[in-house]
Design a protein around this motif. Structure first.
Motif, mmCIF file in Angstrom:
data_model
loop_
_atom_site.group_PDB
_atom_site.id
_atom_site.type_symbol
_atom_site.label_atom_id
_atom_site.label_comp_id
_atom_site.label_asym_id
_atom_site.label_seq_id
_atom_site.Cartn_x
_atom_site.Cartn_y
_atom_site.Cartn_z
ATOM 1 N N ILE A 39 0.840 -1.204 0.000
ATOM 2 C CA ILE A 39 0.000 0.000 0.000
ATOM 3 C C ILE A 39 0.875 1.254 0.000
ATOM 4 N N GLN A 40 1.926 1.208 0.810
ATOM 5 C CA GLN A 40 2.851 2.333 0.893
ATOM 6 C C GLN A 40 3.495 2.609 -0.464
ATOM 7 N N GLU A 41 3.857 1.550 -1.162
ATOM 8 C CA GLU A 41 4.469 1.705 -2.486
ATOM 9 C C GLU A 41 3.463 2.233 -3.502
ATOM 10 N N THR A 42 2.215 1.758 -3.433
ATOM 11 C CA THR A 42 1.182 2.192 -4.375
ATOM 12 C C THR A 42 0.952 3.691 -4.304
ATOM 13 N N PHE A 43 0.890 4.228 -3.096
ATOM 14 C CA PHE A 43 0.555 5.640 -2.909
ATOM 15 C C PHE A 43 1.766 6.510 -2.563
ATOM 16 N N SER A 44 2.975 5.916 -2.559
ATOM 17 C CA SER A 44 4.212 6.662 -2.221
ATOM 18 C C SER A 44 4.062 7.364 -0.867
ATOM 19 N N LEU A 45 3.685 6.601 0.153
ATOM 20 C CA LEU A 45 3.454 7.155 1.481
ATOM 21 C C LEU A 45 4.709 7.077 2.332
ATOM 22 N N SER A 46 4.847 8.024 3.263
ATOM 23 C CA SER A 46 5.911 7.936 4.255
ATOM 24 C C SER A 46 5.550 6.856 5.259
ATOM 25 N N SER A 47 6.519 6.394 6.024
ATOM 26 C CA SER A 47 6.260 5.351 7.017
ATOM 27 C C SER A 47 5.258 5.820 8.066
ATOM 28 N N ASN A 48 5.373 7.092 8.492
ATOM 29 C CA ASN A 48 4.481 7.624 9.509
ATOM 30 C C ASN A 48 3.044 7.688 9.005
ATOM 31 N N THR A 49 2.878 8.103 7.742
ATOM 32 C CA THR A 49 1.529 8.156 7.157
ATOM 33 C C THR A 49 0.962 6.751 6.986
ATOM 34 N N ALA A 50 1.815 5.828 6.558
ATOM 35 C CA ALA A 50 1.358 4.458 6.295
ATOM 36 C C ALA A 50 0.812 3.789 7.558
ATOM 37 N N HIS A 51 1.461 4.034 8.707
ATOM 38 C CA HIS A 51 0.974 3.332 9.902
ATOM 39 C C HIS A 51 -0.388 3.843 10.356
ATOM 40 N N TRP A 52 -0.818 5.012 9.846
ATOM 41 C CA TRP A 52 -2.151 5.499 10.178
ATOM 42 C C TRP A 52 -3.248 4.748 9.427
ATOM 43 N N ILE A 53 -2.862 3.966 8.426
ATOM 44 C CA ILE A 53 -3.839 3.086 7.777
ATOM 45 C C ILE A 53 -4.323 2.031 8.774
ATOM 46 N N VAL A 54 -3.454 1.629 9.678
ATOM 47 C CA VAL A 54 -3.830 0.721 10.764
ATOM 48 C C VAL A 54 -4.410 1.496 11.941
ATOM 49 N N ASN A 55 -3.743 2.583 12.324
ATOM 50 C CA ASN A 55 -4.136 3.316 13.527
ATOM 51 C C ASN A 55 -5.490 4.002 13.410
ATOM 52 N N ALA A 56 -5.859 4.465 12.214
ATOM 53 C CA ALA A 56 -7.142 5.155 12.043
ATOM 54 C C ALA A 56 -8.293 4.233 12.412
ATOM 55 N N TYR A 57 -8.180 2.983 12.022
ATOM 56 C CA TYR A 57 -9.199 1.978 12.339
ATOM 57 C C TYR A 57 -9.245 1.733 13.852
ATOM 58 N N PHE B 109 -11.326 0.762 -3.288
ATOM 59 C CA PHE B 109 -11.235 1.622 -4.472
ATOM 60 C C PHE B 109 -10.510 2.937 -4.183
ATOM 61 N N ALA B 110 -9.931 3.061 -2.988
ATOM 62 C CA ALA B 110 -9.303 4.330 -2.597
ATOM 63 C C ALA B 110 -8.268 4.795 -3.627
ATOM 64 N N PRO B 111 -8.380 6.048 -4.117
ATOM 65 C CA PRO B 111 -7.423 6.562 -5.103
ATOM 66 C C PRO B 111 -6.160 7.156 -4.485
ATOM 67 N N SER B 112 -6.169 7.316 -3.152
ATOM 68 C CA SER B 112 -5.009 7.922 -2.492
ATOM 69 C C SER B 112 -4.912 7.407 -1.062
ATOM 70 N N GLY B 113 -3.765 7.628 -0.461
ATOM 71 C CA GLY B 113 -3.564 7.213 0.916
ATOM 72 C C GLY B 113 -4.473 7.952 1.873
ATOM 73 N N GLU B 114 -4.723 9.234 1.591
ATOM 74 C CA GLU B 114 -5.572 10.037 2.467
ATOM 75 C C GLU B 114 -7.006 9.501 2.487
ATOM 76 N N VAL B 115 -7.531 9.156 1.305
ATOM 77 C CA VAL B 115 -8.881 8.589 1.234
ATOM 78 C C VAL B 115 -8.936 7.252 1.962
ATOM 79 N N LEU B 116 -7.896 6.451 1.807
ATOM 80 C CA LEU B 116 -7.851 5.150 2.470
ATOM 81 C C LEU B 116 -7.868 5.312 3.985
ATOM 82 N N ILE B 117 -7.111 6.259 4.508
ATOM 83 C CA ILE B 117 -7.058 6.483 5.959
ATOM 84 C C ILE B 117 -8.419 6.930 6.486
#
Length: 446
Positions: free
Chosen positions: A38-56, A96-104
């Protein structure tokens, strides 16, 4: 012959709500293995990527106590289906999220849906089955949940490698539809006292307070425990929780009945759930790291070592479930505390030896201990409340469990920074011992 009838409806319901528990727990772990993709798909930083888990986890922890109360106010089935629909719809959005922000953002709404339906599964089980079968029914749900939780990394890895990480979200709506149909056909509601007013002031206070505390605990490892922002958030959060408790005690129709905690069985059982979930963090997170860094095991072998803990749980849960209706919960909880304490002490003293075979028995003992803490504590919480409060009781129990995991991860991270793996295991052992002493005192009052 009718597939679902009055004679077998409770078993269909049990299967459906067990899958709900499994689905919620699966979504906690299935995403972790897919994060690099997911991080590679959206070119996310490590800190942003872990919020994909933390937001939930954040929205789940903040609202789970309230979710159960909403079921008591507006009807178990109505709120359960609303939470289930929210979870399913935003699973599609995640896929279907088009970006990391939408996914979070979508993950946060997934957590909100889980917060509504998660506590209600326990209420539905205890309100459908007679009291003497509560232990057995909760054992089934616990076993299914453990299996889903354990399969999370495997399922996430398989979808990510052979299809796409998006399939870890797209699979959810199919399960949601089946669960919704079965639950709608099998659930029978109970009478509730009149009064459906939502305490909005209490809702804002508890949600804001929980957000500040959980957010601070999640970010403390990255920002550092010396950060003034972390301490400001913790102080503000605790102040709002204190204000919430004071406010609720003066209400005729409180959002959460704080005085439930004056019941020693209710309060001690919630402490048991908190401590059991806390203890899972050193085992499932830090033992996995220890196995790779100190024991020099591969990631796969380290995962197999950690699996020693969940492997006995379904079998022990089945046995423990049969005991719940026959034995006072304090006796079973005491067994759980003592086994968990023995497990953590074994791991603490064998960790410096870096011997896999010597270290492994401690993980097996932990797997035996957890059902003795979770099952009787959940049954005791529900048994201490009238049926029309079971949603609220389930919400508080799940909140205690969620916060236990969050505190466990944060406190273990801080201990690791100060003294390594031994400090993590030693701190957990001390806290389990304190919880055991508290349970001894509290249960003695009944």
């Amino acid at each position: 012959m009718q597939l679902i009838g009055e004679a077998n409806r409770k078993w269909w319901l049990l299967g459906a709500v067990s899958c709900v528990l499994g689905l919620v727990l699966l979504d906690e772990t299935v995403v972790g293995i897919a994060l690099p993709s997911i991080q590679e798909t959206f070119s996310l930083s490590s800190n942003t990527a872990h919020w994909i888990v933390n937001a939930y986890l954040l929205t789940l922890a903040c609202f789970v106590a309230v979710g159960g109360k909403l079921g008591d106010l507006f009807g178990i089935l109505r709120m359960f289906l609303l939470g289930l629909a929210t979870f399913g719809i935003f699973s599609v959005v995640c896929g279907f999220a088009p970006s990391g922000e939408v996914l979070i953002i979508a993950r946060a709404f997934q957590g909100l849906g889980s917060a509504v339906m998660f506590p209600l599964f326990m209420a539905m089980v205890t309100m459908t089955f007679p009291k003497e079968q509560h232990g057995m029914a909760l054992a089934v749900t616990g076993s299914v949940g453990t299996i889903f939780l354990s399969l999370g990394p495997l399922v996430g890895g398989a979808f990510t490698e052979f299809l796409s990480w998006r399939w870890i979200f797209w699979i959810n709506p199919f399960l949601v539809i089946v669960i919704a149909v079965v639950v709608s056909l099998t659930w029978r509601d109970v009478e509730r006292p009149p009064g459906r007013r939502i305490d909005w002031t209490g809702l804002v206070l508890i949600a804001s307070g929980m957000f500040c505390i959980v957010f601070a605990l999640m970010e403390a490892d990255d920002w550092g425990w010396g950060s003034p922002v972390i301490w400001l958030l913790l102080v503000c959060g605790l102040a709002m929780i204190a204000a919430f408790c004071r406010f609720e005690l003066r209400q005729d129709a409180p959002l959460i009945e704080v005085d439930l905690f004056t019941n020693p069985v209710f309060s001690a059982s919630n402490v048991n759930l908190f401590m059991a979930q806390y203890a899972k963090m050193p085992i499932f997170v830090f033992v996995a790291l220890y196995a790779q860094t100190e024991l020099k095991l591969s990631a796969l072998t380290a995962g197999l070592l950690v699996m020693l803990t969940p492997i006995p749980q379904p079998f022990v849960a089945a046995y423990c479930g049969r005991l719940v209706g026959k034995t006072h919960p304090r006796k079973l909880a005491f067994i759980g505390h003592l086994l968990l304490l023995a497990s953590l002490l074994w791991l603490y003293f064998t960790a410096p030896l870096n011997d896999t075979l010597l270290f492994a028995p401690g993980l097996l003992v932990a797997g035996v201990a957890f059902p003795f803490l979770f099952l009787p504590s959940r049954a005791a919480i529900m048994g201490s409340l009238p049926e029309y409060k079971h949603g609220q009781g389930g919400g508080i129990a799940m909140a205690a469990q969620m916060i236990g995991g969050t505190v466990g991860l944060s406190a273990s991270s801080a201990a690791f920074a100060l003294g390594g793996y031994e400090a993590v295991l030693g701190l957990a052992a001390v806290l389990v011992a304190l919880a055991f002493v508290y349970a001894l005192v509290a249960y003695r009052k009944v």
